[in-house]
Design a protein around this motif. Structure first.
Motif, PDB file in Angstrom:
ATOM      1  N   GLY A 159       0.810  -1.212   0.000  1.00  0.00           N
ATOM      2  CA  GLY A 159       0.000   0.000   0.000  1.00  0.00           C
ATOM      3  C   GLY A 159       0.843   1.260   0.000  1.00  0.00           C
ATOM      4  O   GLY A 159       0.528   2.235  -0.686  1.00  0.00           O
ATOM      5  N   ALA A 169      -7.057  -3.461   4.472  1.00  0.00           N
ATOM      6  CA  ALA A 169      -7.139  -2.348   3.527  1.00  0.00           C
ATOM      7  C   ALA A 169      -8.119  -1.279   4.011  1.00  0.00           C
ATOM      8  O   ALA A 169      -7.827  -0.073   3.936  1.00  0.00           O
ATOM      9  CB  ALA A 169      -7.555  -2.866   2.154  1.00  0.00           C
ATOM     10  N   LEU A 170      -9.270  -1.697   4.509  1.00  0.00           N
ATOM     11  CA  LEU A 170     -10.262  -0.725   4.993  1.00  0.00           C
ATOM     12  C   LEU A 170      -9.758  -0.015   6.249  1.00  0.00           C
ATOM     13  O   LEU A 170     -10.058   1.169   6.462  1.00  0.00           O
ATOM     14  CB  LEU A 170     -11.576  -1.439   5.281  1.00  0.00           C
ATOM     15  CG  LEU A 170     -12.380  -1.881   4.054  1.00  0.00           C
ATOM     16  CD1 LEU A 170     -13.523  -2.795   4.462  1.00  0.00           C
ATOM     17  CD2 LEU A 170     -12.919  -0.665   3.304  1.00  0.00           C
ATOM     18  N   LEU A 218      -6.182   6.837   6.922  1.00  0.00           N
ATOM     19  CA  LEU A 218      -5.696   7.892   6.034  1.00  0.00           C
ATOM     20  C   LEU A 218      -6.776   8.921   5.731  1.00  0.00           C
ATOM     21  O   LEU A 218      -6.519  10.133   5.732  1.00  0.00           O
ATOM     22  CB  LEU A 218      -5.175   7.274   4.737  1.00  0.00           C
ATOM     23  CG  LEU A 218      -3.896   6.432   4.851  1.00  0.00           C
ATOM     24  CD1 LEU A 218      -3.565   5.768   3.519  1.00  0.00           C
ATOM     25  CD2 LEU A 218      -2.730   7.299   5.314  1.00  0.00           C
ATOM     26  N   SER A 219      -7.985   8.438   5.467  1.00  0.00           N
ATOM     27  CA  SER A 219      -9.058   9.382   5.136  1.00  0.00           C
ATOM     28  C   SER A 219      -9.469  10.208   6.349  1.00  0.00           C
ATOM     29  O   SER A 219     -10.004  11.317   6.193  1.00  0.00           O
ATOM     30  CB  SER A 219     -10.270   8.625   4.586  1.00  0.00           C
ATOM     31  OG  SER A 219     -10.760   7.696   5.543  1.00  0.00           O
ATOM     32  N   PHE A 226     -15.611   3.960   6.022  1.00  0.00           N
ATOM     33  CA  PHE A 226     -14.663   2.845   5.913  1.00  0.00           C
ATOM     34  C   PHE A 226     -14.670   1.995   7.187  1.00  0.00           C
ATOM     35  O   PHE A 226     -14.603   0.771   7.128  1.00  0.00           O
ATOM     36  CB  PHE A 226     -13.258   3.377   5.644  1.00  0.00           C
ATOM     37  CG  PHE A 226     -13.033   3.852   4.237  1.00  0.00           C
ATOM     38  CD1 PHE A 226     -13.361   3.044   3.149  1.00  0.00           C
ATOM     39  CD2 PHE A 226     -12.494   5.109   3.991  1.00  0.00           C
ATOM     40  CE1 PHE A 226     -13.152   3.485   1.850  1.00  0.00           C
ATOM     41  CE2 PHE A 226     -12.282   5.558   2.694  1.00  0.00           C
ATOM     42  CZ  PHE A 226     -12.620   4.738   1.620  1.00  0.00           C
ATOM     43  N   LEU A 239       0.874   4.016  -2.993  1.00  0.00           N
ATOM     44  CA  LEU A 239       0.612   5.414  -2.687  1.00  0.00           C
ATOM     45  C   LEU A 239       1.765   6.296  -3.173  1.00  0.00           C
ATOM     46  O   LEU A 239       1.534   7.377  -3.750  1.00  0.00           O
ATOM     47  CB  LEU A 239       0.414   5.583  -1.186  1.00  0.00           C
ATOM     48  CG  LEU A 239       0.030   6.984  -0.691  1.00  0.00           C
ATOM     49  CD1 LEU A 239      -1.290   7.422  -1.309  1.00  0.00           C
ATOM     50  CD2 LEU A 239      -0.061   7.013   0.827  1.00  0.00           C
ATOM     51  N   ASN A 250     -15.534  -1.888   7.629  1.00  0.00           N
ATOM     52  CA  ASN A 250     -14.550  -2.758   8.249  1.00  0.00           C
ATOM     53  C   ASN A 250     -15.149  -3.540   9.418  1.00  0.00           C
ATOM     54  O   ASN A 250     -14.729  -4.660   9.707  1.00  0.00           O
ATOM     55  CB  ASN A 250     -13.358  -1.932   8.744  1.00  0.00           C
ATOM     56  CG  ASN A 250     -12.082  -2.729   8.747  1.00  0.00           C
ATOM     57  OD1 ASN A 250     -12.001  -3.789   8.140  1.00  0.00           O
ATOM     58  ND2 ASN A 250     -11.076  -2.233   9.435  1.00  0.00           N
ATOM     59  N   ALA A 280      -7.409   2.580   4.979  1.00  0.00           N
ATOM     60  CA  ALA A 280      -8.181   3.611   4.286  1.00  0.00           C
ATOM     61  C   ALA A 280      -8.888   4.521   5.287  1.00  0.00           C
ATOM     62  O   ALA A 280      -8.950   5.747   5.104  1.00  0.00           O
ATOM     63  CB  ALA A 280      -9.192   2.958   3.346  1.00  0.00           C
ATOM     64  N   SER A 281      -9.396   3.929   6.354  1.00  0.00           N
ATOM     65  CA  SER A 281     -10.064   4.726   7.384  1.00  0.00           C
ATOM     66  C   SER A 281      -9.070   5.646   8.089  1.00  0.00           C
ATOM     67  O   SER A 281      -9.368   6.823   8.334  1.00  0.00           O
ATOM     68  CB  SER A 281     -10.731   3.793   8.397  1.00  0.00           C
ATOM     69  OG  SER A 281     -11.341   4.519   9.441  1.00  0.00           O
ATOM     70  N   ALA A 301     -13.846   8.386   6.651  1.00  0.00           N
ATOM     71  CA  ALA A 301     -13.229   7.470   7.610  1.00  0.00           C
ATOM     72  C   ALA A 301     -14.289   6.677   8.364  1.00  0.00           C
ATOM     73  O   ALA A 301     -14.129   5.471   8.601  1.00  0.00           O
ATOM     74  CB  ALA A 301     -12.352   8.250   8.585  1.00  0.00           C
TER      75      ALA A 301
END
Length: 259
Positions: free
Chosen positions: A26, A183-184, A190-191, A202, A30, A206, A187-188, A199
């Motif tokens: 990841g 992954a989720l 980072l968002s 996500f 990125l 999750n 993603a949570s 977030a």
């Protein structure tokens, strides 16, 4: 019983090299999307692996996977060949150098026994399963789960006086949820720095992955005969399984084309 079964699933799936590979991958993706050079992406991968180890906790299996993942990035940066056995042994050396009593820790024994089984037994079991009408991903999960189950059974008996019999179906059921779970989660995280409502979405998704894993552990761990705790029952199981496995192995060897 369910809690212990969930811990074994965690050892074999959740805290594994697969997660470290997803974390490092990841970071590399990125970095590529941002337009950073490959060497800087590898540095980001190293940082993400370190952050993952700190976030999850310095358990033996986590440190082993983190050391291996970091060495892969360092090998790329130094233009050196990759040797998985060297990485595994170096991870063990790092843990034992930090604390020699880690050798007696069940997590250390289970983690390294499972990885050694993946290196040695899983490829052979995968070749055995090639003749069966199974999807490749399912066959790989079955091969890895069986190899890990066989290799870790003596450790589980010695440490907990119990051997799970449902390792293969439990891991086969849990495996599809592990990559999206991680992954989720990332993603949570980072968002959350940019757009908190995303977030929360996500994290909600999750939660379903986590609930599915917990449901698998409860369902499989609650089945009758999910674990063997009697020495006589274990001896009877080995007496039946060992000749059957030897016969199946000989049949498979005889079916191979002679060279």
């Amino acid at each position: 019983m369910v809690a212990r079964f969930m811990e074994k699933v965690k050892l074999l799936l959740a805290v594994s090299g697969q997660n470290v590979a997803l974390v490092a991958g990841g970071a590399l993706v990125l970095a590529w999307l941002i337009g950073l050079p490959r060497w800087l992406g590898q540095v980001c991968a190293l940082a993400s692996i370190g952050g993952y180890v700190l976030a999850v906790g310095a358990q033996p299996s986590v440190v082993r996977a983190g050391v291996a993942g970091a060495l892969v990035s360092l090998a790329w940066l130094a233009a050196r060949p990759v040797d998985r056995w060297y990485f595994l042994l170096l991870g063990a050396f790092a843990l034992l150098a930090w604390n020699p009593y880690t050798l007696l820790d069940p997590g250390f024994q289970l983690s390294f026994a499972a990885v050694a089984a993946i290196f040695v037994l899983a490829p052979r079991l995968s070749r055995v399963l090639e003749g069966y009408p199974l999807p490749k991903k399912l066959a790989a999960v079955l091969a890895v789960s069986t190899a890990c189950g066989v290799a870790t059974a003596p450790v589980l008996w010695f440490q907990f006086h119990a051997v799970p019999l449902m390792t293969v179906p439990a891991n086969a059921l849990a495996a599809p949820a592990v990559p999206p779970l991680l992954a989720l989660a990332f993603a949570s995280a980072l968002s959350g720095l940019l757009f908190p409502p995303a977030a929360a979405a996500f994290a909600w998704l999750n939660g379903w992955c986590a609930a599915y894993l917990a449901g698998c552990a409860r369902a499989v761990g609650g089945l009758p005969g999910a674990q063997v705790r009697s020495g006589w029952a274990l001896a009877a199981l080995v007496a039946v399984a060992a000749p059957a496995a030897a016969y199946a192995w000989r049949r498979w060897q005889s079916s191979l084309p002679s060279t």
